[in-house]
Design a protein around this motif. Structure first.
Motif, PDB file in Angstrom:
ATOM      1  N   LYS A 156       0.821  -1.207   0.000  1.00 54.28           N
ATOM      2  CA  LYS A 156       0.000   0.000   0.000  1.00 54.28           C
ATOM      3  C   LYS A 156       0.861   1.265   0.000  1.00 54.28           C
ATOM      4  O   LYS A 156       0.445   2.299  -0.546  1.00 54.28           O
ATOM      5  CB  LYS A 156      -0.954  -0.018   1.189  1.00 54.28           C
ATOM      6  CG  LYS A 156      -2.000  -1.135   1.102  1.00 54.28           C
ATOM      7  CD  LYS A 156      -2.790  -1.081  -0.194  1.00 54.28           C
ATOM      8  CE  LYS A 156      -3.886  -2.126  -0.244  1.00 54.28           C
ATOM      9  NZ  LYS A 156      -4.701  -2.061  -1.475  1.00 54.28           N
ATOM     10  N   ALA A 157       2.051   1.206   0.593  1.00 53.07           N
ATOM     11  CA  ALA A 157       2.981   2.330   0.483  1.00 53.07           C
ATOM     12  C   ALA A 157       3.400   2.505  -0.970  1.00 53.07           C
ATOM     13  O   ALA A 157       3.504   3.639  -1.477  1.00 53.07           O
ATOM     14  CB  ALA A 157       4.198   2.096   1.370  1.00 53.07           C
ATOM     15  N   ALA A 158       3.630   1.402  -1.659  1.00 52.50           N
ATOM     16  CA  ALA A 158       3.987   1.470  -3.079  1.00 52.50           C
ATOM     17  C   ALA A 158       2.842   2.063  -3.897  1.00 52.50           C
ATOM     18  O   ALA A 158       3.076   2.860  -4.817  1.00 52.50           O
ATOM     19  CB  ALA A 158       4.339   0.071  -3.583  1.00 52.50           C
ATOM     20  N   ILE A 159       1.621   1.693  -3.556  1.00 49.07           N
ATOM     21  CA  ILE A 159       0.459   2.255  -4.244  1.00 49.07           C
ATOM     22  C   ILE A 159       0.384   3.763  -4.046  1.00 49.07           C
ATOM     23  O   ILE A 159       0.086   4.533  -4.980  1.00 49.07           O
ATOM     24  CB  ILE A 159      -0.836   1.584  -3.740  1.00 49.07           C
ATOM     25  CG1 ILE A 159      -0.957   0.161  -4.287  1.00 49.07           C
ATOM     26  CG2 ILE A 159      -2.071   2.409  -4.108  1.00 49.07           C
ATOM     27  CD1 ILE A 159      -1.163   0.073  -5.786  1.00 49.07           C
ATOM     28  N   MET A 160       0.666   4.235  -2.829  1.00 48.80           N
ATOM     29  CA  MET A 160       0.633   5.673  -2.548  1.00 48.80           C
ATOM     30  C   MET A 160       1.642   6.424  -3.407  1.00 48.80           C
ATOM     31  O   MET A 160       1.324   7.433  -4.043  1.00 48.80           O
ATOM     32  CB  MET A 160       0.915   5.933  -1.069  1.00 48.80           C
ATOM     33  CG  MET A 160      -0.239   5.609  -0.145  1.00 48.80           C
ATOM     34  SD  MET A 160       0.147   6.037   1.567  1.00 48.80           S
ATOM     35  CE  MET A 160      -1.498   5.923   2.294  1.00 48.80           C
TER      36      MET A 160
END
Length: 254
Positions: free
Chosen positions: A153-157
């Motif tokens: 989810k950090a990568a998605i952000m």
């Protein structure tokens, strides 16, 4: 609620994806409902003639691109793509399994990239569109038993931030949806306390409003988001003392 004549929703067979897809169907949109559960998607189509079931696994690049392109070819220009497909399973480095980490990254991050490989060129060709990518407040900080999920989810952000900057000149709007805990079949599997758990209808309201608005990120509930953002800013020595308390009771926890 902003009018989007043609909408694509991944992960639409249950939970947030299904709830959001139904809102757009009720508003009169033609909606490509994507997922692996053919029976669940066909059930939606029975009550909604404008629903197009698209049966594929987002981790399969070829199948993903083919299905999305087929939908666009039949339904017309894609006005809105909601990339929601994802999964969460606890991971723990004290019992490290590479396959468990890769499985979460494959669907949450690389599955999103597979969808974008069809969606971005289509919107570039038509000269407009909106892409809403579902992340999570878990992307703000690393949390025990959720290393793979938080990383995905950090990568998605970060991906969403760069996409918005790069695609805006081409009239493609990118939005990030960052939910906390929402009562869905996925969170029903959790065996831990979920602070500020939101009902699905309330979360869907926030998502629809966010997609229709001008802001980049729609995050909820704000109290949980603020708490996690705070954790991300405090000195790491203090952060690690706090996260130690989050570890579940295990003989080897230290």
């Amino acid at each position: 609620m902003k009018n989007f004549p043609t909408v694509l929703v991944t992960g639409a067979s249950s939970g947030i994806g299904k709830a959001v897809a139904l809102r757009y169907l009720k508003a009169g949109s033609v909606v490509g409902i994507c997922g692996r559960n053919k029976e669940a998607l066909e059930e939606i189509r029975l009550d909604h003639p404008k629903a197009y079931p698209l049966i594929f696994d987002t981790t399969d690049h070829a199948a993903t691109v083919s299905a999305i392109n087929q939908f666009i070819g039949e339904a017309g220009p894609l006005n809105l793509a909601i990339l929601n497909a994802g999964n969460h399973k606890p991971t723990d480095a004290r019992d490290f399994k590479l396959s468990a980490y890769k499985a979460i990254l494959d669907i949450n991050y690389f599955g999103t990239l597979n969808c974008l490989d069809a969606v971005i060129p289509a919107m570039q060709q038509q000269g407009s569109g909106t892409i809403a990518i579902v992340g999570s407040v878990a992307g703000y900080v690393g949390l025990p038993q959720a290393g793979a999920y938080c990383a995905s989810k950090a990568a998605i952000m970060r991906l969403s931030e760069t996409l918005r900057a790069e695609l805006r000149p081409q009239n493609i709007d990118v939005k990030l949806i960052s939910p906390g805990f929402v009562k869905t079949p996925l969170t029903d599997k959790n065996d831990f306390e979920m602070p500020f758990l939101m009902e699905l209808d309330a979360a869907t309201d926030r998502i629809i409003k966010g997609i229709s608005g001008h802001q980049f990120e729609t995050v909820f509930p704000r109290r949980l988001a603020w708490s996690l953002k705070f954790l991300a800013t405090i000195p790491k020595s203090f952060y690690f003392r706090l996260t130690k308390k989050m570890l579940r009771d295990r003989p080897d926890a230290s």
